[in-house]
Motif scaffolding. Structure first.
Motif, PDB file in Angstrom:
ATOM      1  N   MET A 123       0.831  -1.173   0.000  1.00 36.41           N
ATOM      2  CA  MET A 123       0.000   0.000   0.000  1.00 36.41           C
ATOM      3  C   MET A 123       0.885   1.249   0.000  1.00 36.41           C
ATOM      4  SD  MET A 123      -2.375   1.613   2.937  1.00 36.41           S
ATOM      5  CE  MET A 123      -3.983   0.946   2.885  1.00 36.41           C
ATOM      6  N   ALA A 124       0.590   2.184  -0.862  1.00 39.46           N
ATOM      7  CA  ALA A 124       1.367   3.414  -0.975  1.00 39.46           C
ATOM      8  C   ALA A 124       0.968   4.396   0.124  1.00 39.46           C
ATOM      9  CB  ALA A 124       1.116   4.043  -2.339  1.00 39.46           C
ATOM     10  N   VAL A 125       1.909   5.178   0.574  1.00 42.30           N
ATOM     11  CA  VAL A 125       1.638   6.220   1.550  1.00 42.30           C
ATOM     12  C   VAL A 125       1.231   7.470   0.776  1.00 42.30           C
ATOM     13  CG1 VAL A 125       2.627   7.629   3.391  1.00 42.30           C
ATOM     14  CG2 VAL A 125       3.288   5.231   3.166  1.00 42.30           C
ATOM     15  N   THR A 126       0.056   7.992   1.083  1.00 47.51           N
ATOM     16  CA  THR A 126      -0.468   9.157   0.384  1.00 47.51           C
ATOM     17  C   THR A 126      -0.959  10.183   1.396  1.00 47.51           C
ATOM     18  OG1 THR A 126      -2.699   8.199   0.213  1.00 47.51           O
ATOM     19  CG2 THR A 126      -1.174   7.773  -1.615  1.00 47.51           C
ATOM     20  N   GLN A 127      -1.093  11.428   0.932  1.00 46.30           N
ATOM     21  CA  GLN A 127      -1.570  12.467   1.842  1.00 46.30           C
ATOM     22  C   GLN A 127      -3.080  12.450   1.907  1.00 46.30           C
ATOM     23  OE1 GLN A 127      -1.055  16.763   1.176  1.00 46.30           O
ATOM     24  NE2 GLN A 127      -0.448  16.852   3.325  1.00 46.30           N
ATOM     25  N   GLN A 128      -3.581  12.524   3.130  1.00 46.79           N
ATOM     26  CA  GLN A 128      -5.009  12.557   3.405  1.00 46.79           C
ATOM     27  C   GLN A 128      -5.350  13.888   4.064  1.00 46.79           C
ATOM     28  OE1 GLN A 128      -6.842   9.606   2.566  1.00 46.79           O
ATOM     29  NE2 GLN A 128      -4.827   9.160   1.692  1.00 46.79           N
ATOM     30  N   LEU A 129      -6.530  14.400   3.739  1.00 46.91           N
ATOM     31  CA  LEU A 129      -7.049  15.597   4.384  1.00 46.91           C
ATOM     32  C   LEU A 129      -8.472  15.306   4.820  1.00 46.91           C
ATOM     33  CD1 LEU A 129      -5.219  16.576   1.753  1.00 46.91           C
ATOM     34  CD2 LEU A 129      -5.900  18.806   2.577  1.00 46.91           C
ATOM     35  N   ALA A 130      -8.856  15.820   5.965  1.00 47.92           N
ATOM     36  CA  ALA A 130     -10.238  15.703   6.421  1.00 47.92           C
ATOM     37  C   ALA A 130     -10.714  17.081   6.852  1.00 47.92           C
ATOM     38  CB  ALA A 130     -10.346  14.728   7.588  1.00 47.92           C
ATOM     39  N   ARG A 131     -11.917  17.436   6.434  1.00 41.86           N
ATOM     40  CA  ARG A 131     -12.522  18.681   6.903  1.00 41.86           C
ATOM     41  C   ARG A 131     -13.539  18.283   7.978  1.00 41.86           C
ATOM     42  NH1 ARG A 131     -14.604  19.457   0.826  1.00 41.86           N
ATOM     43  NH2 ARG A 131     -15.950  17.650   0.902  1.00 41.86           N
ATOM     44  N   ILE A 132     -13.402  18.922   9.131  1.00 39.73           N
ATOM     45  CA  ILE A 132     -14.203  18.528  10.286  1.00 39.73           C
ATOM     46  C   ILE A 132     -14.642  19.756  11.079  1.00 39.73           C
ATOM     47  CG2 ILE A 132     -13.138  16.248  10.535  1.00 39.73           C
ATOM     48  CD1 ILE A 132     -11.418  17.504  12.793  1.00 39.73           C
ATOM     49  N   PRO A 133     -15.768  19.655  11.767  1.00 38.21           N
ATOM     50  CA  PRO A 133     -16.153  20.738  12.674  1.00 38.21           C
ATOM     51  C   PRO A 133     -15.262  20.721  13.915  1.00 38.21           C
ATOM     52  CG  PRO A 133     -18.025  19.246  12.234  1.00 38.21           C
ATOM     53  CD  PRO A 133     -16.798  18.633  11.636  1.00 38.21           C
ATOM     54  N   ALA A 134     -15.090  21.868  14.526  1.00 38.63           N
ATOM     55  CA  ALA A 134     -14.299  21.959  15.751  1.00 38.63           C
ATOM     56  C   ALA A 134     -14.868  21.039  16.821  1.00 38.63           C
ATOM     57  CB  ALA A 134     -14.253  23.399  16.243  1.00 38.63           C
ATOM     58  N   GLY A 135     -16.191  20.893  16.867  1.00 36.08           N
ATOM     59  CA  GLY A 135     -16.825  20.015  17.850  1.00 36.08           C
ATOM     60  C   GLY A 135     -16.450  18.560  17.661  1.00 36.08           C
ATOM     61  N   TYR A 136     -16.268  18.142  16.421  1.00 41.46           N
ATOM     62  CA  TYR A 136     -15.860  16.765  16.162  1.00 41.46           C
ATOM     63  C   TYR A 136     -14.442  16.531  16.692  1.00 41.46           C
ATOM     64  CZ  TYR A 136     -14.753  12.420  13.757  1.00 41.46           C
ATOM     65  OH  TYR A 136     -14.362  11.127  13.480  1.00 41.46           O
ATOM     66  N   LEU A 137     -13.560  17.485  16.468  1.00 41.76           N
ATOM     67  CA  LEU A 137     -12.192  17.362  16.966  1.00 41.76           C
ATOM     68  C   LEU A 137     -12.194  17.310  18.494  1.00 41.76           C
ATOM     69  CD1 LEU A 137      -9.232  17.187  16.063  1.00 41.76           C
ATOM     70  CD2 LEU A 137      -9.123  19.683  16.306  1.00 41.76           C
ATOM     71  N   ALA A 138     -13.015  18.144  19.115  1.00 46.34           N
ATOM     72  CA  ALA A 138     -13.109  18.141  20.581  1.00 46.34           C
ATOM     73  C   ALA A 138     -13.634  16.801  21.084  1.00 46.34           C
ATOM     74  CB  ALA A 138     -13.998  19.283  21.060  1.00 46.34           C
ATOM     75  N   ALA A 139     -14.624  16.235  20.380  1.00 45.31           N
ATOM     76  CA  ALA A 139     -15.170  14.938  20.786  1.00 45.31           C
ATOM     77  C   ALA A 139     -14.122  13.832  20.635  1.00 45.31           C
ATOM     78  CB  ALA A 139     -16.420  14.611  19.960  1.00 45.31           C
ATOM     79  N   CYS A 140     -13.325  13.893  19.593  1.00 44.94           N
ATOM     80  CA  CYS A 140     -12.252  12.905  19.412  1.00 44.94           C
ATOM     81  C   CYS A 140     -11.216  13.034  20.514  1.00 44.94           C
ATOM     82  CB  CYS A 140     -11.599  13.066  18.038  1.00 44.94           C
ATOM     83  SG  CYS A 140     -12.615  12.510  16.664  1.00 44.94           S
ATOM     84  N   ARG A 141     -10.879  14.260  20.874  1.00 47.57           N
ATOM     85  CA  ARG A 141      -9.917  14.486  21.954  1.00 47.57           C
ATOM     86  C   ARG A 141     -10.473  13.932  23.266  1.00 47.57           C
ATOM     87  NH1 ARG A 141      -9.118  19.486  21.157  1.00 47.57           N
ATOM     88  NH2 ARG A 141      -7.152  19.293  20.046  1.00 47.57           N
TER      89      ARG A 141
END
Length: 173
Positions: free
Chosen positions: A1-19
């Motif tokens: 599997m090749a290593v490729t760049q990934q981007l995700a657009r997310i709400p600030a609330g989603y990032l807080a929930a993941c944290r």
């Protein structure tokens, strides 16, 4: 599997929930799983796009925006996404990101870049053009179409993120 760049657009609330999930989980699981429609795979295009900007004479402000669009920034605290066994970037550097204000700025500046003009500044010979920007080996469908497709996808991704006031998280996987 090749290593490729990934981007995700997310709400600030989603990032807080993941944290919060990572903090509460015994093994640091952030439950990172952004929707597929909010994830962009840039393949190996980032370095090539940046090099095209340099070779094509892109102004420093726009070149910096292109770099930030593909490199992110260290302003967001994303260390919890880089913790084994749930690290999202097991094959690359630590994840980076841009906050909503940075996304808006980058989006505006990417919209001002005329990629066909930059691509026209490359040598006409495909091999010479590839060599100049550091591409080794051929690209199916041609170098210029590949770069234009990935730039357009990047620009459109940021436009949508800016319109929705989202953050962007970047990593190599």
């Amino acid at each position: 599997m090749a290593v490729t760049q990934q981007l995700a657009r997310i709400p600030a609330g989603y990032l807080a929930a993941c944290r919060q999930s990572a903090d509460a989980s015994p093994d640091g699981d952030p439950r990172w799983d952004p929707p597929a429609y909010d994830v962009l795979d840039l393949d190996w295009a980032p370095a090539l796009l940046n090099r095209v900007g340099e070779v094509g004479g892109l102004g420093e402000v726009h070149l910096d925006a292109l770099r930030r669009a593909t490199d992110g920034d260290a302003a967001l605290d994303l260390g919890f996404l880089d913790t084994p066994p749930h690290a999202i970037a097991p094959f690359g550097g630590a994840p980076t990101g841009l906050d909503a204000a940075q996304v808006s700025s980058v989006s505006t500046l990417l919209g001002q870049i005329d990629m066909p003009v930059l691509l026209a500044a490359l040598p006409a010979d495909e091999r010479a053009a590839a060599s100049l920007i550091g591409q080794v080996g051929g690209i199916t469908g041609g170098l210029r179409p590949y770069l234009l497709e990935h730039f357009d996808a990047l620009r459109d991704f940021y436009v949508d993120a800016a319109e929705r006031h989202l953050l962007v998280v970047l990593w190599w996987d």
